[in-house]
Write a protein that holds these residues in place. Structure first.
Motif, short mmCIF file in Angstrom:
data_model
loop_
_atom_site.label_atom_id
_atom_site.label_comp_id
_atom_site.label_asym_id
_atom_site.label_seq_id
_atom_site.Cartn_x
_atom_site.Cartn_y
_atom_site.Cartn_z
N VAL A 131 -51.28 -68.00 11.16
CA VAL A 131 -50.35 -69.05 10.76
C VAL A 131 -49.73 -68.73 9.41
N LEU A 132 -50.54 -68.29 8.44
CA LEU A 132 -50.01 -67.98 7.12
C LEU A 132 -49.06 -66.78 7.14
N ALA A 133 -49.21 -65.92 8.15
CA ALA A 133 -48.29 -64.78 8.26
C ALA A 133 -46.86 -65.25 8.49
N GLN A 134 -46.69 -66.50 8.94
CA GLN A 134 -45.35 -67.04 9.16
C GLN A 134 -44.72 -67.58 7.88
N LEU A 135 -45.51 -67.66 6.81
CA LEU A 135 -44.99 -68.16 5.53
C LEU A 135 -44.29 -67.02 4.81
N LYS A 136 -42.98 -67.10 4.69
CA LYS A 136 -42.19 -66.01 4.13
C LYS A 136 -41.97 -66.21 2.63
N VAL A 137 -42.23 -65.16 1.88
CA VAL A 137 -41.99 -65.15 0.44
C VAL A 137 -41.14 -63.92 0.14
N ASP A 138 -40.05 -64.13 -0.60
CA ASP A 138 -39.21 -63.01 -1.02
C ASP A 138 -39.51 -62.71 -2.48
N PRO A 139 -40.37 -61.72 -2.76
CA PRO A 139 -40.75 -61.44 -4.14
C PRO A 139 -39.63 -60.85 -4.98
N ALA A 140 -38.53 -60.45 -4.34
CA ALA A 140 -37.40 -59.87 -5.08
C ALA A 140 -36.33 -60.90 -5.42
N ASP A 141 -36.54 -62.16 -5.05
CA ASP A 141 -35.54 -63.20 -5.32
C ASP A 141 -35.42 -63.41 -6.83
N PRO A 142 -34.23 -63.27 -7.41
CA PRO A 142 -34.08 -63.47 -8.86
C PRO A 142 -34.24 -64.93 -9.27
#
Length: 251
Positions: A76-87
């Motif tokens: 389930v947590l694999a569906q949580l998207k985080v963009d670490p490159a977002d300024p």
């Protein structure tokens, strides 16, 4: 939730008689059972019946129920998207919060696995997939200029708020939904007015609870406080090279 009766029909036991049983197939079926019947409704025997397989085959993919639950939480947590490159670090944290709430509403019976199981497991022993959001958020924040310890404080503050929010939202219960009076709908009329005057007076606000609005308001408060108290370091600027005059004088 009590386990279902042993003779309950869990669907077509031959639904997957010839399909290949992989870990992903096992976890997906386990998630479906939890979504329907709660964590208490999941057992290796029931899961095997749903998949049309001998229970012993499942142990190749999960040695016990605890490992199965960890795998479901990881999936389930694999569906949580985080963009670490977002300024825009604050905007990205808002997107993460909205995504987490959406997962919680889609899988309310899984929320206890996401909130409580990790607390009983040391970080290094947790499934790697459950740690990915932490690593990505730390990357996002340190790239924005926060120190490592401050980035960790922000992560803890965010997910502490999120866990409380989703648990609160999922448990907002109305006693008498057909009542038009908010005090009666919530059952607050049962509380002695002299002991709980403020709580009773807030019946309209409590009855008009909106999870999405509450989330955004909470994030406003949280992120404003973080921005005011934890200032990221400015990005390092490249050292300027010698000017043309300097180079000329250096000849």
């Amino acid at each position: 939730m009590a386990p279902p009766p042993a003779d309950r029909d869990d669907g077509d036991a031959s639904a997957n008689p010839n399909g290949r049983i992989t870990r992903d197939v096992v976890l997906a079926a386990a998630l479906e059972l939890i979504d329907r019947d709660g964590v208490g409704g999941l057992s290796m025997r029931r899961l095997a019946r749903v998949l049309g397989r001998d229970p012993m085959i499942l142990y190749r993919h999960a040695p016990n129920k605890a490992a199965l639950l960890d795998g479901v939480a990881e999936m389930v947590l694999a569906q949580l998207k985080v963009d670490p490159a977002d300024p825009d670090w604050a905007g990205q944290l808002r997107a993460v919060a909205r995504g987490y709430r959406a997962l919680a509403l889609a899988h309310p019976n899984v929320v206890p696995l996401l909130v409580t199981r990790p607390l009983a497991t040391p970080l290094g022993l947790r499934p790697p997939g459950t740690l990915r959001p932490l690593e990505d958020i730390l990357t996002l924040l340190t790239r924005a200029g926060f120190s490592g310890p401050d980035a960790l404080h922000i992560y803890r503050a965010l997910f502490g708020f999120l866990h409380g929010h989703v648990l609160n939202e999922l448990q907002e219960l109305i006693e008498n939904p057909d009542e038009t009076d908010d005090l009666l709908r919530l059952g607050l009329y049962r509380l002695p007015i002299r002991e709980f005057p403020l709580l009773r007076s807030l019946a309209p606000a409590l009855a008009s609870y909106d999870g999405a609005t509450e989330l955004e308001r909470g994030l406003d408060i949280l992120l404003t406080g973080l921005t005011d108290s934890l200032t990221p370091r400015p990005a390092a600027q490249p050292c300027p090279g010698p000017s043309a005059d300097d180079r000329q004088r250096g000849r």
